[in-house]
Design a protein around this motif. Sequence first.
Motif, PDB file in Angstrom:
ATOM      1  N   THR A   8       0.843  -1.191   0.000  1.00 40.89           N
ATOM      2  CA  THR A   8       0.000   0.000   0.000  1.00 40.89           C
ATOM      3  C   THR A   8       0.883   1.248   0.000  1.00 40.89           C
ATOM      4  N   LEU A   9       0.300   2.373  -0.349  1.00 43.08           N
ATOM      5  CA  LEU A   9       1.089   3.583  -0.597  1.00 43.08           C
ATOM      6  C   LEU A   9       1.866   4.031   0.637  1.00 43.08           C
ATOM      7  N   GLY A  10       1.223   4.009   1.798  1.00 43.52           N
ATOM      8  CA  GLY A  10       1.917   4.439   3.006  1.00 43.52           C
ATOM      9  C   GLY A  10       3.121   3.578   3.332  1.00 43.52           C
ATOM     10  N   VAL A  11       2.991   2.270   3.122  1.00 43.14           N
ATOM     11  CA  VAL A  11       4.108   1.364   3.384  1.00 43.14           C
ATOM     12  C   VAL A  11       5.269   1.660   2.436  1.00 43.14           C
ATOM     13  N   LEU A  12       4.964   1.835   1.155  1.00 43.60           N
ATOM     14  CA  LEU A  12       6.013   2.157   0.187  1.00 43.60           C
ATOM     15  C   LEU A  12       6.694   3.475   0.524  1.00 43.60           C
ATOM     16  N   MET A  13       5.903   4.462   0.919  1.00 41.97           N
ATOM     17  CA  MET A  13       6.471   5.764   1.248  1.00 41.97           C
ATOM     18  C   MET A  13       7.327   5.686   2.512  1.00 41.97           C
ATOM     19  N   GLN A  14       6.892   4.917   3.475  1.00 45.99           N
ATOM     20  CA  GLN A  14       7.681   4.747   4.694  1.00 45.99           C
ATOM     21  C   GLN A  14       9.021   4.099   4.371  1.00 45.99           C
ATOM     22  N   TRP A  30       7.037  11.069  -7.407  1.00 46.15           N
ATOM     23  CA  TRP A  30       7.672  12.140  -6.643  1.00 46.15           C
ATOM     24  C   TRP A  30       8.613  11.585  -5.584  1.00 46.15           C
ATOM     25  N   ALA A  31       8.282  10.431  -5.027  1.00 44.50           N
ATOM     26  CA  ALA A  31       9.113   9.836  -3.987  1.00 44.50           C
ATOM     27  C   ALA A  31      10.205   8.939  -4.553  1.00 44.50           C
ATOM     28  N   ASP A  32      10.309   8.870  -5.880  1.00 45.55           N
ATOM     29  CA  ASP A  32      11.322   8.055  -6.557  1.00 45.55           C
ATOM     30  C   ASP A  32      11.172   6.572  -6.217  1.00 45.55           C
ATOM     31  N   THR A  40      12.800  15.833  10.535  1.00 40.76           N
ATOM     32  CA  THR A  40      14.146  15.493  10.079  1.00 40.76           C
ATOM     33  C   THR A  40      14.119  14.672   8.799  1.00 40.76           C
ATOM     34  N   ARG A  41      12.942  14.267   8.381  1.00 45.56           N
ATOM     35  CA  ARG A  41      12.775  13.512   7.140  1.00 45.56           C
ATOM     36  C   ARG A  41      11.680  14.172   6.318  1.00 45.56           C
ATOM     37  N   PRO A  42      11.631  13.929   5.021  1.00 43.87           N
ATOM     38  CA  PRO A  42      10.472  14.406   4.259  1.00 43.87           C
ATOM     39  C   PRO A  42       9.223  13.716   4.779  1.00 43.87           C
ATOM     40  N   PHE A  43       8.109  14.406   4.737  1.00 44.02           N
ATOM     41  CA  PHE A  43       6.878  13.816   5.267  1.00 44.02           C
ATOM     42  C   PHE A  43       5.817  13.669   4.185  1.00 44.02           C
ATOM     43  N   PHE A  44       4.943  12.698   4.418  1.00 42.67           N
ATOM     44  CA  PHE A  44       3.757  12.456   3.588  1.00 42.67           C
ATOM     45  C   PHE A  44       2.564  12.537   4.527  1.00 42.67           C
ATOM     46  N   LEU A  45       1.818  13.621   4.429  1.00 40.51           N
ATOM     47  CA  LEU A  45       0.669  13.866   5.297  1.00 40.51           C
ATOM     48  C   LEU A  45      -0.617  13.745   4.492  1.00 40.51           C
TER      49      LEU A  45
END
Length: 451
Positions: free
Chosen positions: A106-112, A334-336, A162-167
């Motif tokens: 899922t998207l959140g897992v990939l982004m994490q 965007w998150a590569d 300290t890291r890029p965030f996805f909100l």
Amino acid sequence: MMKFKDVLFCTTAFVPVLSGAKELPNIIYIVTDQQTASAMSCVGNTDVHTPNIDRLAQAGVLFTNAYCSAPLSGPSRASMFTGHTSHEIGLARNNVPMPDSLRATTLGVLMQHAGYECAYAGKWHVHTASIPDREFGFSVLHPHTDHGLAEASVAFLEREHTRPFFLVVGFDNPHNICEYARGQNLPYGNLPELSQDEWPGLPLNFSRHPYDADVITYEQSLNYSTYPTRHYSPDDWRRYRSLYFRLVEKVDAEIGKIVDIIDRRNLWKNTVIIFTSDHGDGVGAHQWNQKSALYEEVVNIPLIVTLPGKKNAGKEMPQLVNAGVDFFASVCDWADIPLPGGLYGVSFKSLVESADPEQAHQPYVVIETTFDKGITRGWALRTPRYKYVLYDKGNYREQLYNMEDDRGEMRNLALEKNYREVLQQHRAYLGEWMRRHRVAQIRPEVHLIPE
């Protein structure tokens, strides 16, 4: 922009690798519920005032032909966060749990895993109303309620990261129009009434045309709770439209709190901000309320994307976008993050960055539906000029509209000989899409698509 290192994936932890630094933007995703694309003053609607959504449009790129993946909350959101069409993964209806096989991608897992700090506030609905904390890659800031949602999101944006965030910020309104139509109290407080002479007029496509799909009327008859408007008078519909637009203004005020903190902290410089809705509402067009049907008011939704530094601010783009599968692909872009195998979403990142209205994109997008608590399935295929609609049963189940001349969908060209070639081309497109997404046919010798 914030810098983050290339990452090495493992099953238990996120491990940074020291070589190959990349710059990744923050991403803020604001999604309302049941907001049709025309319910914004920035597109010229004088019946509603949305100064804060307008601020996003002034700072970003507005897509005029963005469509939901499915016109129902659960299926639409499932598509956003899995990258699949909802029907092909068994999530065609509300309140169906996500298959365990999908949870790890899922998207959140990939982004994490890509190094993002992932936070979720508000409505989730895949399948529970609120997202479980620490599942699907997200930490929960706020449950499913608009009360306090903007404030919780503001508090997150006030913090140092300290890291890029996805909100993700998921508002419920203007969904409260459902409670209004059923004569119930509105969950986040009732609204003041405007006087009758302040109610908006009826839409030009208020009447249903004689060659509309008759299964829509049948679905209305099956579910009074969802469609209590069947016997509305014209003034009932005017009042409905007035309250709907007031609910849009209510959620716009909440969005303003988030835009304000973006201003105060100058997050514009290193943040991609995406605003959309999970689907629209009939708003009285064709005398329809709610969702599920494939009318333009139901499936055409807002999509505004602001780039870091407000690049290409104020531009409009006509390209076709599926705000479910294409949203998933775009965030990955965007998150590569390489798009997982088996997904067909098309990123709109390059479109936003070029802001070239002539740039080639994709030839069509498809919206699929199973009526809420109903029995009808349907598909809408939108090409640059036409919209082809197909339901699985009933009279006049095929529709074809010229979207340049008839955005209100009042002349069904599928019945006209002069459009036979156009009809056949759109049938072929839909057949291609159905094969790709493994849409089950009635039986081998009876295909859903005519001829």
